[in-house]
Write a protein that holds these residues in place. Structure first.
Motif, short mmCIF file in Angstrom:
data_model
loop_
_atom_site.label_atom_id
_atom_site.label_comp_id
_atom_site.label_asym_id
_atom_site.label_seq_id
_atom_site.Cartn_x
_atom_site.Cartn_y
_atom_site.Cartn_z
N ARG A 104 -34.33 -11.91 2.00
CA ARG A 104 -33.23 -10.99 2.60
C ARG A 104 -32.08 -12.25 3.47
NH1 ARG A 104 -35.61 -7.94 6.31
NH2 ARG A 104 -34.18 -6.44 6.47
N GLN A 105 -33.31 -12.89 3.97
CA GLN A 105 -32.19 -13.61 4.79
C GLN A 105 -31.09 -14.27 4.29
OE1 GLN A 105 -35.37 -16.68 6.18
NE2 GLN A 105 -36.72 -14.91 7.69
N GLU A 106 -31.43 -15.12 2.38
CA GLU A 106 -30.51 -15.68 2.13
C GLU A 106 -28.98 -15.29 2.46
OE1 GLU A 106 -32.38 -17.39 -1.09
OE2 GLU A 106 -33.47 -19.19 -0.25
N LEU A 107 -29.68 -13.60 1.38
CA LEU A 107 -28.42 -12.82 1.80
C LEU A 107 -27.46 -12.51 2.70
CD1 LEU A 107 -26.59 -10.87 0.15
CD2 LEU A 107 -28.84 -9.49 0.46
N GLN A 108 -28.52 -12.41 4.00
CA GLN A 108 -28.02 -12.06 4.74
C GLN A 108 -26.92 -13.12 5.58
OE1 GLN A 108 -28.09 -9.08 7.47
NE2 GLN A 108 -26.52 -10.10 7.56
N ALA A 109 -27.53 -14.20 5.23
CA ALA A 109 -26.68 -15.81 5.61
C ALA A 109 -26.21 -15.60 4.72
CB ALA A 109 -27.96 -16.57 5.23
N ASP A 110 -25.63 -15.60 3.35
CA ASP A 110 -24.21 -15.29 2.49
C ASP A 110 -23.98 -14.07 3.54
OD1 ASP A 110 -25.33 -16.84 0.87
OD2 ASP A 110 -25.94 -16.09 -0.68
N LEU A 111 -23.78 -13.14 3.73
CA LEU A 111 -23.20 -11.71 4.06
C LEU A 111 -22.41 -12.23 5.52
CD1 LEU A 111 -25.51 -9.08 3.73
CD2 LEU A 111 -23.46 -9.12 2.60
N ASP A 112 -22.94 -13.51 6.40
CA ASP A 112 -22.48 -13.35 7.91
C ASP A 112 -21.39 -14.70 7.27
OD1 ASP A 112 -24.42 -12.46 9.03
OD2 ASP A 112 -25.44 -13.67 9.08
N ALA A 113 -21.76 -15.31 6.45
CA ALA A 113 -20.70 -15.95 5.59
C ALA A 113 -19.15 -15.94 5.09
CB ALA A 113 -21.07 -17.48 4.72
N GLU A 114 -19.93 -14.60 4.20
CA GLU A 114 -18.27 -14.46 4.28
C GLU A 114 -17.07 -13.02 4.88
OE1 GLU A 114 -15.57 -11.48 1.99
OE2 GLU A 114 -17.28 -11.15 3.29
N THR A 115 -18.25 -12.91 5.55
CA THR A 115 -17.57 -11.86 7.30
C THR A 115 -17.03 -13.43 7.27
OG1 THR A 115 -19.41 -10.30 6.60
CG2 THR A 115 -17.40 -10.37 9.14
N SER A 116 -17.61 -14.33 8.20
CA SER A 116 -16.01 -14.76 8.36
C SER A 116 -15.16 -16.20 8.08
CB SER A 116 -17.55 -16.25 9.33
OG SER A 116 -18.88 -15.02 10.32
N TYR A 117 -15.81 -16.24 6.86
CA TYR A 117 -15.15 -17.64 6.21
C TYR A 117 -14.10 -17.06 5.43
CZ TYR A 117 -17.46 -20.92 9.27
OH TYR A 117 -17.87 -21.02 10.69
N GLY A 118 -14.74 -15.21 4.52
CA GLY A 118 -14.24 -15.28 3.51
C GLY A 118 -13.05 -15.87 2.83
N ASP A 119 -12.35 -14.23 3.75
CA ASP A 119 -10.48 -14.52 3.83
C ASP A 119 -10.18 -15.91 3.87
OD1 ASP A 119 -10.21 -11.94 3.54
OD2 ASP A 119 -10.42 -11.56 6.00
N ALA A 120 -10.64 -16.99 4.90
CA ALA A 120 -10.26 -18.33 5.14
C ALA A 120 -10.51 -18.74 3.79
CB ALA A 120 -10.46 -18.81 6.61
N VAL A 121 -11.44 -18.74 3.25
CA VAL A 121 -12.04 -19.75 1.95
C VAL A 121 -10.80 -18.88 0.69
CG1 VAL A 121 -13.31 -20.10 0.34
CG2 VAL A 121 -13.94 -20.40 2.36
N ARG A 122 -10.59 -17.85 0.72
CA ARG A 122 -9.94 -17.59 0.07
C ARG A 122 -8.15 -18.07 -0.31
NH1 ARG A 122 -13.84 -13.19 -0.50
NH2 ARG A 122 -12.92 -12.59 1.28
N ALA A 123 -8.48 -17.99 1.39
CA ALA A 123 -6.78 -18.40 1.59
C ALA A 123 -6.48 -19.83 1.58
CB ALA A 123 -5.68 -17.99 2.71
N LEU A 124 -7.84 -20.97 1.36
CA LEU A 124 -7.38 -21.83 0.90
C LEU A 124 -7.67 -22.15 -0.56
CD1 LEU A 124 -9.93 -23.01 3.44
CD2 LEU A 124 -7.32 -24.23 3.39
N ALA A 125 -8.23 -21.64 -0.68
CA ALA A 125 -7.91 -21.97 -2.51
C ALA A 125 -6.83 -21.76 -3.22
CB ALA A 125 -9.00 -20.52 -2.98
N ARG A 126 -6.32 -20.97 -2.81
CA ARG A 126 -4.90 -20.82 -3.58
C ARG A 126 -4.16 -21.41 -2.83
NH1 ARG A 126 -6.08 -15.04 -1.32
NH2 ARG A 126 -4.88 -16.04 0.19
#
Length: 684
Positions: A104-126
């Motif tokens: 649960r801790q690992e998943l929550q860390a992933d969810l927090d990372a996606e919320t904070s950085y998801g859009d930025a990472v997808r834009a950088l990948a493009r």
């Protein structure tokens, strides 16, 4: 009142000590007092006792952490497993729970990372376009604020890496993300260029740090698509584990707490090679429970009871014992420290005067009815055994406390309604507009004319159903009456406080506090008589009018003050300054009048505005007036409510209780040794 205590000393054989302490836990009446000094051992356990304590504490910590990870509320009571199975029960739950908690801790860390950085990472990948997997090129991502200048970065890169870099950006929300592509050998130079323009490389948290941008973007996309569902499944698994292991886990946890408490008792007791002695306090009305618990051990236990020495023993615990009306107000006393054992318990004074002062300040039938509805709502939750979750304050109010709060609120509401009828206020002046209340100047003169007031009708016709007996809103002629009425409470409580100081000084044979109390009682009484005799300083010629009994009492009071000051001048050389302060304490009760009058004027303005809208606009004005008036009343009440509660509390905590010495000393709360797990008889 303060429940009387008995002091008890218990001695037993060391081999019987665990059974004796367990019996005391079952009785739940003994408040332990550590034994210090003397020929026997006290303090830290040693040898086998210390080893047993460490094992119990380790297993208890394991059970506590597992319960915390489960997030389980206490289930229905479950049978306690045999002691030999306790470790198996705890470890059987702790293993899968810790694995689940890690997931649960690992998943929550992933969810927090996606919320904070998801859009930025997808834009950088493009922006990377696959270059993130190149063996020769390095990519340096960064984040641009709206105020950052991209041109400055481009210039810094040209200076550091002429013709050996590529720069691209993309808008993401309110910010922009950017990417610098350069040779791997030039990566540090690109980072240095970022630093020169006060920008930094964007580093991803946790396991995403070091991943190629395309891989990180794909992983975050997977988390966004399936993370919520996986979290739901993990929560369901946690609930299942809580249902499976929770009952036995709570039962073992409570039993372990009881065993650790036995070790704690041994640590604060006096221990010899073959014996153990304990000391503590027990309420006088609970002595039969103590003697019954120890009586079954016969000669194996010796104990002695004696009255406590309240004059010299500072460790005597306090248990408040009041009747059914006063007891709920102990929740109000919870805002203060406990009284010193053997002194004065002010709970009943608070129970009488706190809601009375609140009612005088509010003094509005409408507001009182709102408080009554709130109190009934609290009582309904308490009857349904529901608590009140105040998560926005980080608090939870249990049902028992809600029951007390409901009673206190209802009493406050009752006084508010009663005084609302006396002041003729229903949501301010709404009652007057509806001709429910009216002011009869002749009646006011008949009731209060002895004070010197003369009420005038101002040419208006006053009529209605209920005459107003205490028209505090008639400020042109009634303010002095209302002010003096409030000050009478100050005269009563301040003199009463110093009277208690005298009584306690005599009781404890403390001549210093006795004479201090006598001096200030006489001095405050003299100031009061002087104020009335001279009409608040308007006629100092009264000082020689010995036919006036107030002048005689004044001189007697000042004489008592001087005698008392001479007796305690070594301890209280600035007592005359304290006398002036106590005169100010009496005047402080004017806040009952002042705060109440401000509340009444604000309520009057709210109702008058709503009524004027209804009169001038017609039918639409009636609706608008009701809405506007209701909103303004709610806003005013919400804005002033804390002050209406705090002011009566302050008068009790400072002006009344300071003279008694209440705030100078306290005693520990009565906290008896109790069993959490079922008794041996119940366990069987």
């Amino acid at each position: 009142m303060i429940n009387p205590m008995q002091q008890v000393v218990i001695a037993t054989r060391k081999r019987d000590s665990e059974a004796v302490i367990a019996a005391l836990q079952d009785a739940g009446v003994l408040h332990l007092k550590p034994i210090t000094g003397g020929p026997l051992n006290t303090g830290t356990l040693a040898g086998q006792d210390a080893q047993s304590r460490r094992e119990d504490e380790r297993l208890l910590a394991r059970a506590e952490s597992t319960i915390a990870e489960l997030g389980a509320y206490r289930p229905a009571p479950a049978p306690l497993p045999p002691q030999g199975e306790w470790e198996r029960v705890v470890e059987g739950a702790a293993g899968p729970v810790s694995v689940l908690a890690r997931s649960r801790q690992e998943l929550q860390a992933d969810l927090d990372a996606e919320t904070s950085y998801g859009d930025a990472v997808r834009a950088l990948a493009r922006l990377a376009g696959g270059l993130d997997r190149s063996r020769r090129l390095a990519l340096v991502p960064f984040l641009l604020q709206p105020s950052d200048n991209l041109g400055e970065l481009d210039a810094a890169l040209r200076a550091a890496l002429p013709d050996r870099y590529a720069l691209a950006t993309e808008t993401v929300g309110q910010n922009r993300v950017g990417l610098i592509a350069t040779l791997k050998a030039d990566r540090d130079a690109a980072r240095a260029a970022l630093g020169r323009v006060r920008l930094g490389e964007l580093r991803l948290p946790g396991r995403f740090d070091g991943m190629p941008l395309s891989e990180a973007a794909a992983e975050m996309e997977r988390i966004r698509a399936g993370g919520a569902e996986r979290q739901r499944r993990l929560n369901e698994e946690r609930d299942r584990l809580a249902q499976t292991h929770g009952p036995a886990l709570f039962a073992v946890r409570d039993a372990l707490k009881d065993r650790v408490a036995i070790h704690d008792v041994r640590a604060v007791s006096a221990r010899g090679k073959y014996s153990l002695a304990m000391q503590g306090y027990v309420p006088a009305d609970r002595v039969p429970a103590l003697t019954a618990a120890l009586g079954r051990f016969g000669d194996a236990v010796s104990y002695e009871l004696q009255p406590v020495d309240e004059h010299h023993d500072a460790a005597v615990p306090v248990q408040l014992k009041n009747n059914s009306y006063v007891r709920p107000f102990q929740v109000v006393m919870g805002l203060m420290s406990l009284p010193k054992y053997g002194t004065f318990d002010p709970t009943w004074v608070v129970a009488v005067f706190f809601p009375l002062f609140f009612g005088i300040i509010i003094a509005d039938v409408g507001y009182g009815l709102l408080f009554l509805l709130f109190g009934l709502w609290l009582g309904g939750k308490a009857r349904r055994n529901e608590g009140w979750d105040l998560s926005f304050f980080g608090a939870y109010v249990p049902p028992a406390t809600l029951r007390d709060l409901s009673f206190v609120t209802n009493v406050m509401a009752g006084w508010s309604i009663l005084w609302g009828f006396l002041t003729g206020e229903l949501f301010g002046t709404l009652g007057e507009h509806l001709h429910l209340f009216y002011v009869d100047p002749n009646l006011v003169n008949n009731l209060w004319g002895w004070t010197g007031i003369r009420a005038e009708s101002h040419g208006e016709a006053h009529y209605g159903l209920i005459p107003t007996l205490f028209p505090r809103l008639e400020t042109d002629y009634f303010s002095n009456v209302a002010l003096v009425f409030a000050l009478l409470f100050g005269i009563l409580q301040v003199l009463w406080g110093w009277g208690i100081r005298i009584q306690q000084g005599v009781k404890h044979r403390d001549s210093t506090h006795t004479w201090e109390g006598l001096a200030l009682f006489g001095g405050v009484l003299a100031l009061i008589c002087m104020a009335f005799a001279t009409r608040a300083g308007q006629d100092f010629g009264q000082f020689t009018n010995f036919a006036n009994p107030l002048i005689l009492v004044m001189y007697l009071g000042f004489a008592l003050f001087l005698i008392g000051w001479i007796r305690v001048i070594r301890h209280f050389p600035l007592l005359p300054i304290e006398l002036l302060s106590q005169g100010g304490a009496v005047v402080s009760y004017a806040r009952i009048f002042a705060v109440g009058l401000v509340s009444a004027i604000l309520a009057k303005l709210c109702s008058d505005l709503g009524w004027s809208l209804a009169e001038r606009i017609g039918f639409l004005g009636i609706i608008l007036g009701i809405v506007v008036g209701a909103l303004l009343h709610f806003f005013v009440l919400a804005l002033t409510l804390i002050g209406h509660i705090v002011q009566p509390l302050r008068l009790h905590m400072v002006e009344f209780l300071n003279p008694t010495g209440f705030n100078a000393e306290t005693s520990p709360a009565y906290n008896p040794l109790r069993r959490l797990s079922p008794t041996s008889g119940q366990a069987k």
